[in-house]
Design a protein around this motif. Structure first.
Motif, PDB file in Angstrom:
ATOM      1  N   PHE A 129     -14.342  -2.011  45.231  1.00 17.47           N
ATOM      2  CA  PHE A 129     -13.831  -0.741  45.748  1.00 17.47           C
ATOM      3  C   PHE A 129     -13.145   0.059  44.634  1.00 17.47           C
ATOM      4  O   PHE A 129     -13.322   1.273  44.523  1.00 17.47           O
ATOM      5  CB  PHE A 129     -12.849  -0.990  46.892  1.00 17.47           C
ATOM      6  CG  PHE A 129     -12.157   0.252  47.372  1.00 17.47           C
ATOM      7  CD1 PHE A 129     -12.814   1.174  48.173  1.00 17.47           C
ATOM      8  CD2 PHE A 129     -10.844   0.515  47.003  1.00 17.47           C
ATOM      9  CE1 PHE A 129     -12.179   2.334  48.606  1.00 17.47           C
ATOM     10  CE2 PHE A 129     -10.203   1.664  47.426  1.00 17.47           C
ATOM     11  CZ  PHE A 129     -10.872   2.577  48.220  1.00 17.47           C
ATOM     12  N   ASN A 132     -15.780   1.619  42.514  1.00 13.81           N
ATOM     13  CA  ASN A 132     -16.767   2.437  43.219  1.00 13.81           C
ATOM     14  C   ASN A 132     -16.815   3.851  42.621  1.00 13.81           C
ATOM     15  O   ASN A 132     -15.776   4.505  42.484  1.00 13.81           O
ATOM     16  CB  ASN A 132     -16.418   2.519  44.702  1.00 13.81           C
ATOM     17  CG  ASN A 132     -17.510   3.169  45.513  1.00 13.81           C
ATOM     18  OD1 ASN A 132     -17.690   4.386  45.472  1.00 13.81           O
ATOM     19  ND2 ASN A 132     -18.252   2.364  46.254  1.00 13.81           N
ATOM     20  N   GLN A 134     -17.904   6.706  43.779  1.00 16.63           N
ATOM     21  CA  GLN A 134     -17.628   7.824  44.680  1.00 16.63           C
ATOM     22  C   GLN A 134     -16.204   7.790  45.243  1.00 16.63           C
ATOM     23  O   GLN A 134     -15.487   8.788  45.190  1.00 16.63           O
ATOM     24  CB  GLN A 134     -18.620   7.845  45.856  1.00 16.63           C
ATOM     25  CG  GLN A 134     -19.970   8.439  45.527  1.00 16.63           C
ATOM     26  CD  GLN A 134     -20.859   7.481  44.748  1.00 16.63           C
ATOM     27  OE1 GLN A 134     -20.906   6.290  45.072  1.00 16.63           O
ATOM     28  NE2 GLN A 134     -21.555   7.978  43.740  1.00 16.63           N
ATOM     29  N   ILE A 135     -15.801   6.652  45.793  1.00 16.52           N
ATOM     30  CA  ILE A 135     -14.504   6.589  46.474  1.00 16.52           C
ATOM     31  C   ILE A 135     -13.540   5.604  45.809  1.00 16.52           C
ATOM     32  O   ILE A 135     -12.506   5.268  46.375  1.00 16.52           O
ATOM     33  CB  ILE A 135     -14.698   6.185  47.953  1.00 16.52           C
ATOM     34  CG1 ILE A 135     -15.387   4.817  48.045  1.00 16.52           C
ATOM     35  CG2 ILE A 135     -15.484   7.248  48.701  1.00 16.52           C
ATOM     36  CD1 ILE A 135     -15.475   4.267  49.467  1.00 16.52           C
ATOM     37  N   GLY A 136     -13.872   5.157  44.612  1.00 18.18           N
ATOM     38  CA  GLY A 136     -13.053   4.158  43.942  1.00 18.18           C
ATOM     39  C   GLY A 136     -11.732   4.700  43.428  1.00 18.18           C
ATOM     40  O   GLY A 136     -11.608   5.874  43.077  1.00 18.18           O
ATOM     41  N   PHE A 137     -10.740   3.822  43.364  1.00 20.80           N
ATOM     42  CA  PHE A 137      -9.401   4.199  42.901  1.00 20.80           C
ATOM     43  C   PHE A 137      -9.411   4.614  41.434  1.00 20.80           C
ATOM     44  O   PHE A 137      -8.720   5.562  41.042  1.00 20.80           O
ATOM     45  CB  PHE A 137      -8.436   3.031  43.106  1.00 20.80           C
ATOM     46  CG  PHE A 137      -7.102   3.223  42.441  1.00 20.80           C
ATOM     47  CD1 PHE A 137      -6.132   4.023  43.024  1.00 20.80           C
ATOM     48  CD2 PHE A 137      -6.817   2.614  41.223  1.00 20.80           C
ATOM     49  CE1 PHE A 137      -4.899   4.209  42.412  1.00 20.80           C
ATOM     50  CE2 PHE A 137      -5.593   2.798  40.594  1.00 20.80           C
ATOM     51  CZ  PHE A 137      -4.629   3.596  41.199  1.00 20.80           C
ATOM     52  N   ASN A 139     -11.781   5.981  39.419  1.00 17.03           N
ATOM     53  CA  ASN A 139     -12.296   7.333  39.199  1.00 17.03           C
ATOM     54  C   ASN A 139     -11.343   8.377  39.784  1.00 17.03           C
ATOM     55  O   ASN A 139     -11.153   9.450  39.201  1.00 17.03           O
ATOM     56  CB  ASN A 139     -13.677   7.483  39.820  1.00 17.03           C
ATOM     57  CG  ASN A 139     -14.775   6.903  38.932  1.00 17.03           C
ATOM     58  OD1 ASN A 139     -14.559   6.635  37.756  1.00 17.03           O
ATOM     59  ND2 ASN A 139     -15.949   6.707  39.502  1.00 17.03           N
ATOM     60  N   ALA A 140     -10.762   8.070  40.932  1.00 13.79           N
ATOM     61  CA  ALA A 140      -9.817   9.005  41.547  1.00 13.79           C
ATOM     62  C   ALA A 140      -8.596   9.195  40.663  1.00 13.79           C
ATOM     63  O   ALA A 140      -8.086  10.315  40.514  1.00 13.79           O
ATOM     64  CB  ALA A 140      -9.407   8.505  42.927  1.00 13.79           C
ATOM     65  N   SER A 143      -9.524  11.255  37.640  1.00  9.88           N
ATOM     66  CA  SER A 143      -9.785  12.647  38.031  1.00  9.88           C
ATOM     67  C   SER A 143      -8.509  13.482  38.043  1.00  9.88           C
ATOM     68  O   SER A 143      -8.569  14.723  37.953  1.00  9.88           O
ATOM     69  CB  SER A 143     -10.448  12.694  39.409  1.00  9.88           C
ATOM     70  OG  SER A 143     -11.723  12.066  39.378  1.00  9.88           O
ATOM     71  N   LYS A 149     -14.282  16.219  38.754  1.00  9.39           N
ATOM     72  CA  LYS A 149     -14.170  14.887  39.345  1.00  9.39           C
ATOM     73  C   LYS A 149     -14.914  13.861  38.490  1.00  9.39           C
ATOM     74  O   LYS A 149     -16.052  14.076  38.074  1.00  9.39           O
ATOM     75  CB  LYS A 149     -14.756  14.893  40.758  1.00  9.39           C
ATOM     76  CG  LYS A 149     -14.648  13.545  41.452  1.00  9.39           C
ATOM     77  CD  LYS A 149     -15.256  13.595  42.844  1.00  9.39           C
ATOM     78  CE  LYS A 149     -15.189  12.232  43.503  1.00  9.39           C
ATOM     79  NZ  LYS A 149     -15.796  12.237  44.858  1.00  9.39           N
ATOM     80  N   ASP A 151     -16.965  10.550  38.007  1.00 11.25           N
ATOM     81  CA  ASP A 151     -17.835   9.711  38.846  1.00 11.25           C
ATOM     82  C   ASP A 151     -18.575   8.684  37.988  1.00 11.25           C
ATOM     83  O   ASP A 151     -19.791   8.547  38.051  1.00 11.25           O
ATOM     84  CB  ASP A 151     -18.819  10.562  39.640  1.00 11.25           C
ATOM     85  CG  ASP A 151     -19.697  11.425  38.734  1.00 11.25           C
ATOM     86  OD1 ASP A 151     -19.419  11.473  37.516  1.00 11.25           O
ATOM     87  OD2 ASP A 151     -20.660  12.026  39.240  1.00 11.25           O
ATOM     88  N   THR A 153     -20.032   5.254  36.848  1.00 17.63           N
ATOM     89  CA  THR A 153     -20.521   4.024  37.488  1.00 17.63           C
ATOM     90  C   THR A 153     -20.107   2.850  36.601  1.00 17.63           C
ATOM     91  O   THR A 153     -20.839   2.443  35.695  1.00 17.63           O
ATOM     92  CB  THR A 153     -22.050   4.068  37.660  1.00 17.63           C
ATOM     93  OG1 THR A 153     -22.414   5.262  38.353  1.00 17.63           O
ATOM     94  CG2 THR A 153     -22.547   2.857  38.441  1.00 17.63           C
TER      95      THR A 153
END
Length: 301
Positions: A129, A132, A134-137, A139-140, A143, A149, A151, A153
């Motif tokens: 998670f 991830n 798209q919704i991973g901590f 990358n967030a 960002s 944003k 993203d 992988t």
């Protein structure tokens, strides 16, 4: 006669503890090892009653298999990374929680030990998670410092995916070895540090000349345990986080390759040969480590 009766009772008491453990060890360790060694000389799917004796053919194929060499390299990469990462962090936190006057040390010990309480499956799912795209901590978090944003992988780069497996494996192991180091440090007499303070020795000097020599035995045990558990137990985290060695076998380890060959491709004899190789590699590595780290243990008086 009374002495002989007491000796007999004592021996029976000791045997009542040793014999069940020995039988358990034989049934669940020695017997499977012997069976794996036997099956490694056969060409067997693992599902049929028929098997063909092929001698050392499985081992010859094993040494020619490029994935095996990559898997061994990945195993040792994880071994080195985990030993360095876990021992440095575990020792640092152990010293910080025992030698520095910090508040809430019990709370921090519990927090660091949590990864050892939860299942390795939960650890793998949690870090999947975090990574991830798209919704991973991760990358967030990144960002927050960029205009667009992020993203990335994280588990999709063939050359770097194996590096991304180090943070979860190190994070999961720090707590246990930190507690082991703490137990060793608190047993060091306070008078040693008081004498060092009087002589004007700083924290680093005290660590080098007092703490390290007196906890060396625990450090050796920790390193050997990390090596053995990594060589024999990396399969689960690999299977969960990289789907058994993906992308393109770049994260393959011996355990995950054994699982693929024996239980997915039904080449059970070859899988047994890989298991024997894991055993041999683990034994040789442990013996070399014991020799390298051989140092006279300093006893406290």
């Amino acid at each position: 006669m009374k002495t002989n009766a007491k000796m007999l009772k004592r021996n029976l008491f000791i045997a009542s503890f040793i014999i069940p453990t020995f039988l358990f060890f034989c049934v669940f360790t020695i017997y499977p090892v012997i069976q794996a060694l036997q099956k490694s000389f056969y060409d067997w799917s693992g599902m049929s009653e028929n098997s063909e004796f092929v001698g050392l053919d499985n081992f010859v194929e094993l040494f020619k298999d490029p994935i095996v060499l990559r898997a061994i390299g990945n195993d040792y990469f994880l071994v080195v990374g985990k030993v360095i990462g876990i021992m440095i962090l575990a020792t640092f936190f152990a010293v910080a929680l025992t030698r520095f006057n910090l508040r809430g040390t019990g709370f921090f010990r519990a927090i660091f030990f949590i990864p050892n309480v939860i299942s390795v499956v939960v650890v793998g799912v949690l870090w999947n998670f975090i990574y991830n795209p798209q919704i991973g901590f991760l990358n967030a978090f990144l960002s927050l410092f960029t205009e667009e944003k992020v993203d990335i992988t994280w588990l999709g780069f063939p050359q770097h995916t194996i590096w991304m497996l180090l943070p979860p494996t190190i994070w999961a192991g720090i707590g246990f070895y930190m507690i082991l180091m703490i137990a060793a440090i608190v047993n060091i007499p306070a008078s040693y540090y008081e004498a060092a303070n009087i002589d004007g020795a700083g924290q680093w000097s005290q660590f080098r000349h007092i703490t390290m020599p007196l906890i060396w035995e625990q450090i050796k045990v920790s390193i050997v345990n990390i090596v053995i558990t990594t060589l024999n137990g990396s399969f689960v985290i690999i299977q969960l986080m990289t789907n058994g060695g993906q992308p393109d076998n770049t994260t393959q380890v011996m355990g995950s390759y054994l699982y693929r060959m024996a239980f997915q491709q039904y080449h059970f004899g070859y899988g047994a040969a890989i298991g024997v190789m894991i055993l041999i590699v683990s034994l040789i590595t442990t013996l070399i480590l014991q020799r390298i780290m051989r140092q006279e243990t300093i006893e406290m008086h």
